[in-house]
Design an enzyme around this catalytic site. Structure first.
Site, PDB file in Angstrom:
ATOM      1  N   LYS A 197       0.877  -1.173   0.000  1.00 37.60           N
ATOM      2  CA  LYS A 197       0.000   0.000   0.000  1.00 37.60           C
ATOM      3  C   LYS A 197       0.913   1.221   0.000  1.00 37.60           C
ATOM      4  CE  LYS A 197      -3.240   2.695   2.691  1.00 37.60           C
ATOM      5  NZ  LYS A 197      -3.879   2.905   4.013  1.00 37.60           N
ATOM      6  N   ALA A 203      -9.629   5.119   4.057  1.00 32.96           N
ATOM      7  CA  ALA A 203      -9.428   6.253   4.979  1.00 32.96           C
ATOM      8  C   ALA A 203     -10.677   7.118   5.136  1.00 32.96           C
ATOM      9  CB  ALA A 203      -8.254   7.129   4.553  1.00 32.96           C
ATOM     10  N   GLY A 204     -10.861   7.581   6.359  1.00 35.30           N
ATOM     11  CA  GLY A 204     -11.911   8.543   6.661  1.00 35.30           C
ATOM     12  C   GLY A 204     -13.254   7.954   7.032  1.00 35.30           C
ATOM     13  N   ASN A 260      -9.211   1.715   9.809  1.00 36.63           N
ATOM     14  CA  ASN A 260      -8.456   1.351  11.005  1.00 36.63           C
ATOM     15  C   ASN A 260      -9.025   2.043  12.239  1.00 36.63           C
ATOM     16  OD1 ASN A 260      -4.872   1.112  11.781  1.00 36.63           O
ATOM     17  ND2 ASN A 260      -6.616   0.753  13.058  1.00 36.63           N
ATOM     18  N   THR A 261      -8.954   3.371  12.260  1.00 38.20           N
ATOM     19  CA  THR A 261      -9.291   4.140  13.458  1.00 38.20           C
ATOM     20  C   THR A 261     -10.715   3.888  13.926  1.00 38.20           C
ATOM     21  OG1 THR A 261      -7.774   5.845  12.665  1.00 38.20           O
ATOM     22  CG2 THR A 261      -9.227   6.438  14.481  1.00 38.20           C
ATOM     23  N   GLY A 299      -8.262   9.158   9.585  1.00 44.93           N
ATOM     24  CA  GLY A 299      -8.571   9.293  10.998  1.00 44.93           C
ATOM     25  C   GLY A 299      -9.668  10.269  11.343  1.00 44.93           C
TER      26      GLY A 299
END
Length: 257
Positions: free
Chosen positions: A96, A184-185, A206-207, A157
């Protein structure tokens, strides 16, 4: 399920491995999510250190495909070097590719990203570039040798979800045969379902899971969301309309004199 560099994954859910409160919570989150891919930051790993070796052993025990990333890299040289380290450490050509261009938004640097992608593709890497929803950049990355694209939903995040649905829908429509992963996001399972309903092939986050009050429960919620979104897309949903349309037929309705 569309294949990624010739490999068909068991689930369209990809999860990161950072920020979890404990290794045990990480394991349970992956188990309940059914995720098919784990992203791992090379900067967290050091093969000669016991902590790094223990973490890598735990990731292997998850039984999922490992996707190393170049998180935190801000230059072509840094990203390429990190990718080369990842290939040696993890024994995979998958990478990635992240090349950050803005410190506050963590938006990728399009120029450095494209250059790094060209170099890594020429070296035989199977590159998953973290990019924006910019169609011109997407086409340049494909010409550079990338077979997969990972446009962001929102800055890393933030949990804002899909901040530019028009741009993402356009990207999907213009590149119908390219595997696309919203990366993401994403903050809520509904964001993941929305991406899958648009026709995206997978989501990476992830977050939203790692920082939830109950990460394993949130991981399972995302698993159900991507399944619902995929089913909805494949079911050919109705088009939105401006005017109301009754669902109950009026033929045969009784009228009072």
């Amino acid at each position: 399920m569309r294949s990624f560099y010739g490999e068909t994954l068991s689930s369209p859910l990809m999860l990161g491995t950072a920020l979890y409160p404990s290794p045990a919570v990480l394991r349970e989150a992956f188990t309940r999510s059914g995720a098919s891919v784990a992203t791992v930051s090379v900067r967290r790993e050091a093969g000669s250190k016991a902590a790094g070796a223990d973490f890598w052993a735990m990731v292997r025990e998850l039984g999922v495909r490992v996707l190393p990333n170049t998180a935190g890299c801000h230059s072509v040289r840094e990203a390429v070097t990190t990718a080369q380290m990842a290939r040696e450490l993890f024994g995979t050509d998958w990478i990635k590719l992240e090349v950050i261009g803005h410190a506050d938004t963590l938006q990728p640097d399009p120029f450095a990203l494209l250059e790094a992608a060209r170099i890594l593709c020429a070296e035989g890497f199977k590159v998953f570039p973290y990019t924006t929803e910019d169609l011109v950049l997407a086409e340049r990355l494909l010409k550079a040798g990338c077979d997969v694209l990972m446009p962001w939903g929102a800055p890393i995040g933030t949990g804002l979800g899909l901040t530019n649905p028009y741009g993402l829908r356009t990207l999907r429509a213009q590149l119908p045969d390219v595997p696309l992963v919203v990366d993401a996001g994403l903050g809520l399972p509904s964001h993941a379902a929305q991406a899958m309903e648009m026709g995206f092939d997978a989501v990476l986050l992830n977050t939203a899971v790692a920082r939830a009050g109950d990460p394993p429960a949130m991981a399972e919620a995302f698993a159900l969301a991507v399944k619902a979104g995929r089913l909805a897309h494949d079911a050919d949903p109705m088009d939105p309309r401006d005017m109301a349309s009754p669902s109950t037929p009026v033929i045969g309705k009784a009228f009072l004199a």
